[in-house]
Every structure is written in C-alpha cells, then in structure tokens.
Design a protein around this motif. Structure first.
Motif, PDB file in Angstrom:
ATOM      1  N   GLY A 344       0.830  -1.188   0.000  1.00  0.00           N
ATOM      2  CA  GLY A 344       0.000   0.000   0.000  1.00  0.00           C
ATOM      3  C   GLY A 344       0.870   1.246   0.000  1.00  0.00           C
ATOM      4  N   LYS A 346      -1.657   2.545  -1.942  1.00  0.00           N
ATOM      5  CA  LYS A 346      -2.611   2.578  -3.048  1.00  0.00           C
ATOM      6  C   LYS A 346      -2.161   1.819  -4.281  1.00  0.00           C
ATOM      7  N   ARG A 347      -1.041   1.091  -4.189  1.00  0.00           N
ATOM      8  CA  ARG A 347      -0.605   0.269  -5.322  1.00  0.00           C
ATOM      9  C   ARG A 347      -0.213  -1.111  -4.794  1.00  0.00           C
ATOM     10  N   ASN A 525      -5.911  -2.125  -4.407  1.00  0.00           N
ATOM     11  CA  ASN A 525      -6.012  -1.164  -3.313  1.00  0.00           C
ATOM     12  C   ASN A 525      -5.887   0.278  -3.805  1.00  0.00           C
ATOM     13  N   PHE A 526      -6.282   0.524  -5.057  1.00  0.00           N
ATOM     14  CA  PHE A 526      -6.173   1.874  -5.600  1.00  0.00           C
ATOM     15  C   PHE A 526      -7.024   2.843  -4.763  1.00  0.00           C
ATOM     16  N   GLU A 527      -6.532   4.069  -4.649  1.00  0.00           N
ATOM     17  CA  GLU A 527      -7.245   5.060  -3.839  1.00  0.00           C
ATOM     18  C   GLU A 527      -8.669   5.252  -4.355  1.00  0.00           C
ATOM     19  N   LYS A 535      -8.568   6.794   2.232  1.00  0.00           N
ATOM     20  CA  LYS A 535      -7.466   7.211   1.352  1.00  0.00           C
ATOM     21  C   LYS A 535      -6.333   6.189   1.286  1.00  0.00           C
ATOM     22  N   THR A 536      -6.115   5.430   2.350  1.00  0.00           N
ATOM     23  CA  THR A 536      -5.014   4.460   2.331  1.00  0.00           C
ATOM     24  C   THR A 536      -5.582   3.054   2.505  1.00  0.00           C
ATOM     25  N   ASN A 537      -5.139   2.169   1.629  1.00  0.00           N
ATOM     26  CA  ASN A 537      -5.657   0.801   1.624  1.00  0.00           C
ATOM     27  C   ASN A 537      -4.483  -0.165   1.561  1.00  0.00           C
TER      28      ASN A 537
END
Length: 636
Positions: A344, A346-347, A525-527, A535-537
């Motif tokens: 994470g 987001k990628r 886990n894209f934003e 916002k964060t995954n």
C-alpha cells in the motif's frame, strides 16, 4: 526443430496451432515461429489462438449474453430456428460481482445481504436465469455460490480438456480466456488462461481465434521454503514487487525451480492470481504431483487424474526436477528470505515490511502535508511501555475527531482502520491463511482482545467450502466473536462493494479530513476503490487483517507494539497470538474432499430465491422497453 526446452506455456500454444492448422488461420510458418523462438527468446510473429473455453463474471458477461440474445432475435426475424445460435466454445458465467457488504458483524448478515442483492439485481438476474435455460454450451453459477476464479480453480478447471470428435475422444490442454483480469488464478493448476476484453471473449465464445503476438516468457525460479510465521500472502507481495521492478507487461511469466516441490497449489494459485498486479499476461505453474494432489482433494475423479498425468508427461508439460527451459529472461527468489509484509497505500506492488508500517503511514501523512505529532507517552509506548492507552495517544492529531457510535464514545485518529475485510479469491482460496486467521482469532479471544468499535469487519469467502472447513476447524465462532461473520460469497470489498461505513464514522472522516485506512486480503487497493472516504488501503494476509482489526490503527509496528491488553491489563503482542506452522497444518487437515463434492454437487442450481425467478421457457428473450439496464441492441 527440438522443442524439449521450449517454455511449457509456449508448448501449449504450439499444440493449439497444430490442432487448428488449416493453412488459413494457422499456417506452418506460425508453428515454425514458435519453434524458432528458442533462438532469440522473442518473436514478431502474430498467431491466432483458440482457447478451449470462456469464463465470465456477471458484470462483464451480461453484454455477451445480450449479444447472443440479439442474434437469436435476428435469426427468428429471418424465419429460421433461433436455437441454432449458441456459443461454440463452452462458456461458464459465475455471478460473483453483485453482493455488497450492507450488513455485517452479526449472524444474519449473510442472509440479509443476499436478500438485498437479489432485490437490487433482480432485472439482471432474471435475464441470466433465462440464458441459463435457453442456450446450449452455456452454464450459469448462481449468486451466493462463490467467486468465479475460486470456482474455476476448485471445480471448473480440468487441466486437460476433452471432447468427442469424429467418433473418438480428443484430449488437449485446458485453456481459457476470461472477462476478468484475475482469470490468471487458474494458471496455478497448470491451465493457461488470462483476462481479455469483451470483444475478444465473444470471439472466442463463437469459435474465432484470439489474435496475439508470440510473447516473451520470463522464467521465475523459486528455491527454498517459507520460514515459520510467513504466509503465502507475504510471498505473493514479494513476487509482485520483484516482477513490477523487472518489467513484465505483455509477457508470460513461468515459474520453475525445485522450490515448487514444497509450494502447495493454493500458494501457487495465490501468486498466479496477482498476475495483473505484477503486469504479466499470466503467471503459469507447470503440472506436477502437487497438481494431482490438489485435484484429488477437490473431488476430481480418478479417471481425470490419470488423464492429466499421462497427457502431461506424453506432451512434455510435466514438471521434472531440475527443469531449465529456455526463457527470454529470468529472475530468482529464495523463499527463505521472504518477510511479513503488506502492500500500500494505493498500489499492490508497493510492498511494505510489517515492521515498517508505522513509518510508511507517517510518510503518507507527511506527503499529504499532515505530519504526525507523537506524544512523549506514545514514544515510550513504542519502546515497550505497559499501557495500550499510550499507543492510542500517539495517534492523536489536530484533525482527530470525537465520535459517538451506538452509545460508545471514542476518538477517531489518523490511521484508524475503518475497514478490515477478509475478501477476494486471492487469499480465500488458500486454506492455510484462512485457518491462520481463524486460529489467530481464537487466541485473541482467549486473551480477551476485542475488535475496535470503529472497524467495519467482514468475511466474504470465494466458495462455500471455506465456511465448511472454518466450521469443521472450530474457528468460525472465534471469527464471529470478533465481528468477522460471513457477509456473502463474492468479491465484495476488493472491487469496491465494501458498503457504507456507519454514519458517525463517515461524518467524522469528512469533518476532520481524516486519512484513515482499510486492511483487506484482496489484490487491488487503488485510492477510492475500496471506499471513497478511505485514502489508504493495505493488502495483507487474512490473519493480519484480523490483527489490524484488533489494533484499530496502522500507526503501529506490530512486530513490537501491543495490539491491546488482556483481561489482567497486560499488553498482548502479535507474536503472543500468532499460530505456529504446526497448528495451521493441523487445522488445514480438516479440509477434505467431501466438502468440495458436497458444495459443488448442485453448483448450477442456486438457492430457492434463484429458482423462484420466473422466466419464459422461450428460445428468444422477451425484451422490455421499460428496462433501464437491458435493451435489444440494434446490431441487425
């Protein structure tokens, strides 16, 4: 030319060319190009490839069925028999993308979510129910059954396909294209398949070749074994990071090396599933004894097992010890070096070691212009202090918000885990990580730990077999106690069907412009994908999903900081409740063949609600002018 050292994926393509050779769509030059590939490791030749079958999910599959229905209407209008229109290649459509986590954390969540799903998607389901009975060579797996890729792995895939032709049985490799990028999961079973667009899938469905360049094939050599406490998820996140750095877009990846002998098929499928994330067309594992062991476990019959072994050995598709095919390029991993990881914010390729998560989140905040401040008590806590309260104080930030939820007051801080989801075919197909999650929940429950009140928890397995073995292993009750009740059998959180957060939580996030987190056992886990306010995954193994639900915040180093306190006020760390490999192995022994046979015996039947959907027993679909979803397309 000698093809002994041709990558096994290219041997499958070559067999396909030989079988369909006609000097028109397939020429001798096409086949020669595959043989000559060994000299340079690449080719500029374009070939026509005909996969054995097609796999669809409900969102991307509906347009294909609409086109078939439209063709039938056209044939009827010409005064011919519409029943002549059918897929020429076998098609399986699995309804798995429609269930949403509206209800969670209670015993009726599954039943309630299915009821909402059936109502919400009634029009589409009515159409697919009609298609199920109208077309030949077309099967529909009803909702509430499982995720298409896991159903494919556990039931649909055969590794070697057969058909009757000219009065004899012809055997050939099981190959497919699918309308979902994670079709690659089936590569773990020695089946070559990948995701394509709808037009390509329809072409394959109608017997037309899929046009493709002969690909470069990157060999990935695996050696060694995973260490104690390291999961298949940690391995796949490491592999994804390595292959992204290597650059494999548009290429085949083929795994080889003697490390495969100790790599369970479920782990192979976990790695194969993530091919879209590391950028490859596919991530292929060759057929070997482990393939047969898995097929036997999942209920494939003895005749199929004998065929797979005999065919694979005769065709040079069987993995032999010491195999070293010719590849375009190679890279290697000693699996003893893999460490506990997440990815994470987001990628999926941005791997973060578990010990570095606290720092990684701090950097996210710094990059967003919201640097974190840490209290002195918080600093002491991270160095091994005695109260969990100190940890929570270190989260505090000027944007933190006070929340009252169902009569419980708390402070929502940056890094708060507001979604913890065990979801997605990537990991729920793997009994070792699923049982590890259940055992960790049991140990946490014994210590008196509880999920934080701001965490939305969910368990959405990829097949009903998972529920069977979690119950048989006695850990489903422990997961339920921490809020990980069954919410559905489908993709849910991983595709953005996480459902709403509690109203006060959403209000607090918006008012404080809080940067909060989700932790999920998925592959994307894209934003904004998981939830628009999160916002964060972070991608993680199922046991780590449970651990973060207990901790409630990603601003922790779980290798050192406590998750909470036990009934006596003493801190409890992750290592205190992490199950051993021996415990996990013992639990996995609960998984047996009868579970698979029971759940797949009536896989195409559906529940009573599905069966009750009324559709005309007609060869031609009755289009509704009032429909806002399905209309008769004017192609003809």
């Amino acid at each position: 030319g000698n093809i002994d050292r041709l990558p096994k994926t290219l041997k499958i393509l070559l067999e396909n060319q030989l079988r369909f050779a006609d000097d028109e769509s397939v020429s001798r030059e096409d086949m020669q190009a595959l043989v000559d590939w060994q000299q340079q490791g690449h080719s500029d030749r374009e070939i026509g490839y005909r996969p054995a079958r097609v796999l669809m999910q409900d969102f991307t599959g509906v347009p294909g069925v609409v086109d078939l229905a439209s063709m039938r209407a056209a044939v009827e209008s010409l005064g011919e028999d519409p029943a002549r229109i059918n897929p020429l290649s076998p098609v399986d459509l699995v309804i798995d993308h429609s269930v949403m986590v509206d209800k969670f954390g209670n015993p009726t969540a599954f039943k309630d979510n299915v009821a909402i799903e059936m109502e919400r998607n009634h029009e589409r389901y009515e159409f697919l129910r009609w298609g199920q009975q109208a077309f030949d060579n077309f099967r529909v797996v009803p909702p509430g059954t499982g995720i298409c890729h896991q159903v494919n792995l556990e039931y649909l895939g055969k590794t070697v396909w057969t058909k009757e032709q000219d009065g004899r049985t012809l055997a050939y490799p099981d190959t497919l294209v699918g309308t979902d990028s994670h079709t690659t999961m089936i590569n773990g079973l020695g089946v070559l398949g990948w995701g394509v667009g709808g037009i390509e899938a329809e072409a394959a469905m109608l017997g037309q070749p899929v046009s493709m360049l002969i690909p470069e094939v990157v060999g990935f050599k695996l050696t060694g074994k995973l260490r104690e406490g390291i999961t298949a998820t940690d391995l796949v996140l490491t592999v994804t990071e390595m292959l992204r750095k290597k650059g494999v877009v548009g290429k085949f990846v083929e795994f080889y090396g003697d490390g495969l002998k100790d790599l369970p098929l479920a782990d192979r499928a976990t790695i194969a599933n993530m091919a879209p994330e590391y950028g490859a067309t596919c991530g292929f594992f060759p057929v070997d004894d482990e393939t047969l062991t898995y097929m036997r476990l999942t209920g494939r019959d003895d005749a199929q097992l004998a065929l797979v072994e005999a065919y694979s050995k005769a065709q040079g598709l069987w993995r032999e010890p010491g195999d070293e095919p010719v590849f375009s390029d190679t890279l290697a991993l000693d699996m003893t070096e893999v460490e506990a990881s997440l990815a994470g914010p987001k990628r999926p390729q941005d791997r973060v070691a578990l010990k570095d998560m606290k720092t990684a989140f701090a950097k996210v905040m710094e990059d967003d212009g919201k640097p974190l401040s840490t209290t002195e008590k918080g600093k002491l806590m991270s160095e091994g202090g005695q109260t969990a309260v100190g940890v929570e104080e270190s989260y505090e930030h000027h944007d933190s918000q006070d929340v009252d939820l169902d009569g419980e007051a708390f402070r929502l801080n940056p890094g708060a885990v507001v979604i913890a989801a065990i979801t997605s075919c990537t990991n729920t197909s793997n009994p070792s990580v699923m049982m590890a999650a259940g055992l960790l929940a049991r140990k946490a429950r014994e210590k008196g730990l509880h999920t934080k009140p701001w965490v939305k928890t969910s368990l959405a397995p990829g097949s009903k077999v998972v529920t069977d073995y979690l119950v048989a292993g006695g850990v489903q009750d422990d997961l339920n106690a921490l809020g990980f009740n069954l919410v559905g059998y489908g993709c849910t959180t991983c595709i953005g069907n996480s459902g709403p957060l509690a109203g006060p939580i959403e209000e607090a996030i918006e008012e404080g412009d809080l940067t909060v987190a989700s932790v999920l056992s998925g592959n994307r886990n894209f934003e904004g994908r998981v939830h628009p306010l999160v916002k964060t995954n972070w991608l993680a193994s199922p046991p780590l999903v449970v651990a973060y639900a207990l901790a409630g915040n990603v601003q922790l180093d779980l290798t050192r900081d406590p998750l909470g306190t036990d009934r006596h006020g003493k801190p409890v760390t992750l290592k205190d409740i992490w199950p051993s490999q021996a415990e996990i192995a013992e639990a996995v022994e609960q998984v047996n063949t009868e579970m698979f046979r029971k759940e797949y015996a009536e896989v195409f039947d559906g529940d009573e609600t599905w069966k009750a959907i009324e559709v005309p027993q007609s060869k031609v679909y009755q289009w509704s002018k009032d429909s806002t979803y399905i209309q008769h397309p004017p192609f003809f």
